[in-house]
Design a protein around this motif. Structure first.
Motif, mmCIF file in Angstrom:
data_model
loop_
_atom_site.group_PDB
_atom_site.id
_atom_site.type_symbol
_atom_site.label_atom_id
_atom_site.label_comp_id
_atom_site.label_asym_id
_atom_site.label_seq_id
_atom_site.Cartn_x
_atom_site.Cartn_y
_atom_site.Cartn_z
ATOM 1 N N LEU A 1 -5.765 1.612 -2.310
ATOM 2 C CA LEU A 1 -4.706 1.698 -1.046
ATOM 3 C C LEU A 1 -5.378 0.603 0.032
ATOM 4 O O LEU A 1 -4.726 -0.184 0.618
ATOM 5 C CB LEU A 1 -4.299 2.950 -0.527
ATOM 6 C CG LEU A 1 -3.933 3.788 -1.280
ATOM 7 C CD1 LEU A 1 -3.896 5.175 -0.633
ATOM 8 C CD2 LEU A 1 -2.462 3.577 -1.390
ATOM 9 N N ARG B 1 -5.187 -2.835 -0.532
ATOM 10 C CA ARG B 1 -3.777 -3.431 -0.374
ATOM 11 C C ARG B 1 -3.512 -3.656 1.107
ATOM 12 O O ARG B 1 -2.737 -4.699 1.320
ATOM 13 C CB ARG B 1 -2.608 -2.517 -1.032
ATOM 14 C CG ARG B 1 -2.938 -2.733 -2.544
ATOM 15 C CD ARG B 1 -1.871 -1.918 -3.273
ATOM 16 N NE ARG B 1 -1.870 -1.948 -4.739
ATOM 17 C CZ ARG B 1 -0.824 -2.184 -5.601
ATOM 18 N NH1 ARG B 1 0.381 -2.200 -4.717
ATOM 19 N NH2 ARG B 1 -0.889 -2.423 -6.738
ATOM 20 N N VAL B 2 -3.935 -2.802 1.835
ATOM 21 C CA VAL B 2 -3.570 -2.939 3.364
ATOM 22 C C VAL B 2 -4.340 -4.230 3.967
ATOM 23 O O VAL B 2 -3.760 -5.201 4.747
ATOM 24 C CB VAL B 2 -4.115 -1.740 4.125
ATOM 25 C CG1 VAL B 2 -4.264 -1.974 5.678
ATOM 26 C CG2 VAL B 2 -3.290 -0.365 3.800
ATOM 27 N N TYR C 1 2.666 1.722 -3.386
ATOM 28 C CA TYR C 1 1.718 2.297 -4.404
ATOM 29 C C TYR C 1 1.370 3.640 -4.279
ATOM 30 O O TYR C 1 1.399 4.368 -5.257
ATOM 31 C CB TYR C 1 0.308 1.511 -4.278
ATOM 32 C CG TYR C 1 -0.775 1.758 -5.032
ATOM 33 C CD1 TYR C 1 -1.668 2.846 -4.785
ATOM 34 C CD2 TYR C 1 -1.053 1.351 -6.425
ATOM 35 C CE1 TYR C 1 -2.803 3.316 -5.761
ATOM 36 C CE2 TYR C 1 -1.774 1.598 -7.254
ATOM 37 C CZ TYR C 1 -2.767 2.641 -6.685
ATOM 38 O OH TYR C 1 -3.917 2.864 -7.547
ATOM 39 N N ARG C 2 1.314 4.062 -2.838
ATOM 40 C CA ARG C 2 0.994 5.613 -2.758
ATOM 41 C C ARG C 2 2.318 6.359 -3.283
ATOM 42 O O ARG C 2 2.099 7.486 -3.626
ATOM 43 C CB ARG C 2 0.576 5.871 -1.277
ATOM 44 C CG ARG C 2 0.090 7.271 -0.956
ATOM 45 C CD ARG C 2 -0.657 7.050 0.334
ATOM 46 N NE ARG C 2 -0.157 6.552 1.341
ATOM 47 C CZ ARG C 2 0.593 7.200 2.358
ATOM 48 N NH1 ARG C 2 0.854 8.411 2.082
ATOM 49 N NH2 ARG C 2 1.234 6.556 3.357
ATOM 50 N N SER D 1 0.982 -1.168 0.129
ATOM 51 C CA SER D 1 -0.111 -0.196 -0.080
ATOM 52 C C SER D 1 0.774 1.177 0.007
ATOM 53 O O SER D 1 0.603 2.306 -0.680
ATOM 54 C CB SER D 1 -0.903 -0.089 1.435
ATOM 55 O OG SER D 1 -1.457 1.143 1.267
ATOM 56 N N MET E 1 -5.380 12.035 -3.394
ATOM 57 C CA MET E 1 -5.821 11.160 -4.349
ATOM 58 C C MET E 1 -7.223 10.868 -4.712
ATOM 59 O O MET E 1 -8.112 11.486 -3.820
ATOM 60 C CB MET E 1 -5.582 9.531 -3.623
ATOM 61 C CG MET E 1 -3.900 9.461 -3.361
ATOM 62 S SD MET E 1 -3.312 7.890 -2.708
ATOM 63 C CE MET E 1 -2.563 7.341 -4.186
ATOM 64 N N ARG F 1 2.675 6.948 -6.927
ATOM 65 C CA ARG F 1 1.756 7.758 -7.391
ATOM 66 C C ARG F 1 1.713 9.522 -6.914
ATOM 67 O O ARG F 1 0.766 9.988 -6.981
ATOM 68 C CB ARG F 1 0.204 7.383 -7.191
ATOM 69 C CG ARG F 1 -0.057 5.962 -7.859
ATOM 70 C CD ARG F 1 -1.332 5.256 -7.565
ATOM 71 N NE ARG F 1 -2.374 6.014 -8.372
ATOM 72 C CZ ARG F 1 -2.725 5.667 -9.605
ATOM 73 N NH1 ARG F 1 -2.190 4.697 -10.126
ATOM 74 N NH2 ARG F 1 -3.710 6.410 -10.297
#
Lengths: 264, 299
Positions: free
Chosen positions: B96, B99-100, A10-11, A7, B88, A14
């Motif tokens: 997100l 994914r967590v 990914y952030r 996570s 975002m 981006r």
């Protein structure tokens, strides 16, 4: 832990801030090399030009990038504070905690992501600095470009360690403060004011002309660029250990603090 | 009999010497919609923070989902404010969180989750541009991603317009009735809780004052005579001295008579003692009155 790392990365990739800081890491050496080149051109017209040229040895400049008071260190404080540490300041780690992730797991994931970020910036910065310093400054010195680049990368590992120390310190500050601006300002003050003051304080005898310079080999964070002429295996090992100790203290000690505190 | 999804035993949280949550014990059965009621500073948010692991208890224990059965996505919560990444989009926030939770970031599933709360996956607007209502909806969507068994919501309808409140209520009812999600919801808007809750936890000064079902709450919801007089305190004294037992002054000119006595008798008593009555009508207590009586706030 892998899910939290996934996570975070990914952030990161981006985020506009990530690419802005990456651009700074790549182009900052350009500014520095360009500035030094201009100063050299000016200095070479004055008496003592040889001394000035030696002081601008690319290897010394490259190794200076490994210092905790370097441009890279400032960039690491800003990038880690905004991209990693802000989650602690602003309470965005909540989602992972509510999802029943252990706090040590969360903290470990953030540390790994921070090291990944530093790896990317340091690699990009060192590559850029190597190319730029050699191409802008290298033609006046006695060694080949390959020698300088090779030597610089010998210090690359030290740069990663010293920047990891700065990054860990920044995350530690973010865990302790609610507003992300406070740890950022503190981190920048430590890197740009505090550490240079400590170094100056350790060399008062030199400043007042009553003694000679003595490298603080057990506190290598101040001295990496000054040790290039005398660096050997034993000294390198001391530098590595001297960096690992504070990293370990912060990185290992902080999970205990994080584990015992309430989340914002 | 449904098993308990939350069990708390003497849960306490002390901040700087003050017990914000004080020796609290309760059970919440699975499948319930539990309304958590209390005035500002009663300890509701702190209790939710304890149950979600955001705050560590000073003493006492609690268990959620019977401990062993709990997975990463069993519990979802919005505590104090929605935790969203402002830079975002809605879809990215859900990716997100997926994914967590270790879930596949399936576009179709994310789209359907957003649709459930009235948001569109095609909307690329950054969350920082969202209104409060949209943020609340997105936060709910983030919570629903892992199909939780338990949803903890801290004042989720604050700041929403009437349509938003209506939509939120319908969504929560749907989650509970169709997906079996247990919901704990704290709110100051008691009229909304009245339409939703099957159980209530009433807190005051860090303690659970009452833990009861909606049916038990209805039993407290008594009708009363509402009298408008010139001097409420004087009228109350007159009635009490004439054998009435359950009489309170609700303001300078309002008297509430809970005794089960015909209104004509009350009016006659007051008239004989020189107390003029401007108006009289019968009213139901409502959740607000019941709550205020329980915490002693109905003066």
């Amino acid at each position: 832990m892998i899910s939290v790392i996934s996570s975070l990365l990914y952030r990161l990739f981006r985020s506009v801030y990530f690419y802005v800081c990456l651009a700074i890491a790549v182009f900052a050496p350009l500014l520095q090399a360009g500035t030094i080149k201009l100063l050299l051109i000016f200095a070479q017209s004055l008496p003592g030009a040889e001394t000035v040229a030696l002081a601008a040895d690319p290897l010394t400049l490259l190794v200076a990038e490994t210092n905790v008071t370097s441009t890279m260190a400032t960039l690491v404080v800003i990038a880690v504070g905004l991209l990693i540490g802000s989650d602690f300041s602003q309470g965005l780690v909540r989602n992972a905690i509510i999802a029943n992730k252990k706090r040590t797991e969360i903290y470990g994931a953030y540390m790994i992501s921070m090291v990944t970020l530093i790896l990317i910036y340091c690699t990009a910065g060192m590559l850029s600095a190597s190319v730029l310093y050699i191409s802008i400054l290298g033609n006046i010195y006695e060694y080949s470009a390959g020698y300088y680049i090779g030597s610089a990368f010998a210090f690359y590992g030290l740069q990663l360690l010293s920047m990891t120390l700065i990054g860990t310190m920044t995350v530690f500050l973010c865990v302790g403060f609610k507003r992300v601006s406070t740890p950022l300002i503190l981190g920048l003050l430590i890197v740009n004011v505090g550490l240079p003051l400590i170094l100056a304080g350790s060399q008062l005898t030199v400043i007042f002309g009553t003694g000679q310079y003595e490298a603080l080999t057990w506190i290598p964070i101040f001295n990496l660029s000054m040790l290039t002429s005398t660096m050997d295996g034993a000294l390198m090992a001391k530098c590595v250990v001297g960096l690992l100790i504070p990293i370990a203290a912060l990185a290992v000690g902080m999970p205990f603090y994080f584990k015992k505190t309430d989340i914002r | 009999m449904p098993q308990n999804i939350i069990t708390a035993d003497k849960l306490t949280k002390v901040y700087k010497g003050i017990a914000v949550v004080d020796n609290v014990s309760f059970d919440i059965p699975e499948g319930a919609i539990c309304g958590l009621i209390g005035r500002n500073g009663a300890g509701k948010t702190t209790l939710l923070r304890l149950l979600t692991g955001l705050a560590l208890p000073t003493s006492g224990t609690y268990s959620i989902c019977n401990g062993l059965a709990r997975t990463d996505s069993s519990v979802a919560a919005i505590v104090e404010r929605p935790m969203l990444f402002d830079s975002m989009s809605a879809a990215d926030n859900l990716i997100l969180q997926s994914r967590v939770l270790g879930l596949d970031s399936d576009v179709n599933y994310i789209a359907s989750t957003l649709e459930l709360v009235g948001l569109d996956i095609k909307n690329k607007l950054k969350v920082k541009k969202y209104s409060l209502g949209m943020r609340q909806r997105l936060a709910i969507a983030v919570c629903l991603l892992g199909k939780p068994r338990l949803l903890l919501l801290d004042e989720p309808i604050n700041g929403l317009d009437p349509q938003g409140i209506n939509d939120m209520r319908r969504l929560l009812q749907q989650l509970n009735s169709q997906m079996g999600v247990t919901i704990v919801i704290s709110s100051h808007i008691l009229s909304e809780l009245d339409k939703l809750a099957t159980h209530y936890l009433i807190m005051d000064k860090g303690r659970v004052v009452q833990s009861l079902t909606a049916q038990q709450m209805a039993g407290y919801n008594r009708t009363y005579l509402r009298l408008v007089v010139e001097n409420a305190d004087n009228a109350v004294q007159v009635l009490l001295s004439n054998g009435y037992k359950d009489v309170v002054a609700a303001g300078k000119t309002i008297v509430k008579v809970y005794d089960d006595i015909p209104s004509t008798q009350v009016l006659l008593c007051l008239a004989q003692n020189g107390v003029a009555v401007k108006s009289v009508n019968t009213e139901g207590g409502g959740l607000e009155d019941v709550y205020l009586n329980m915490i002693g706030g109905n003066r």
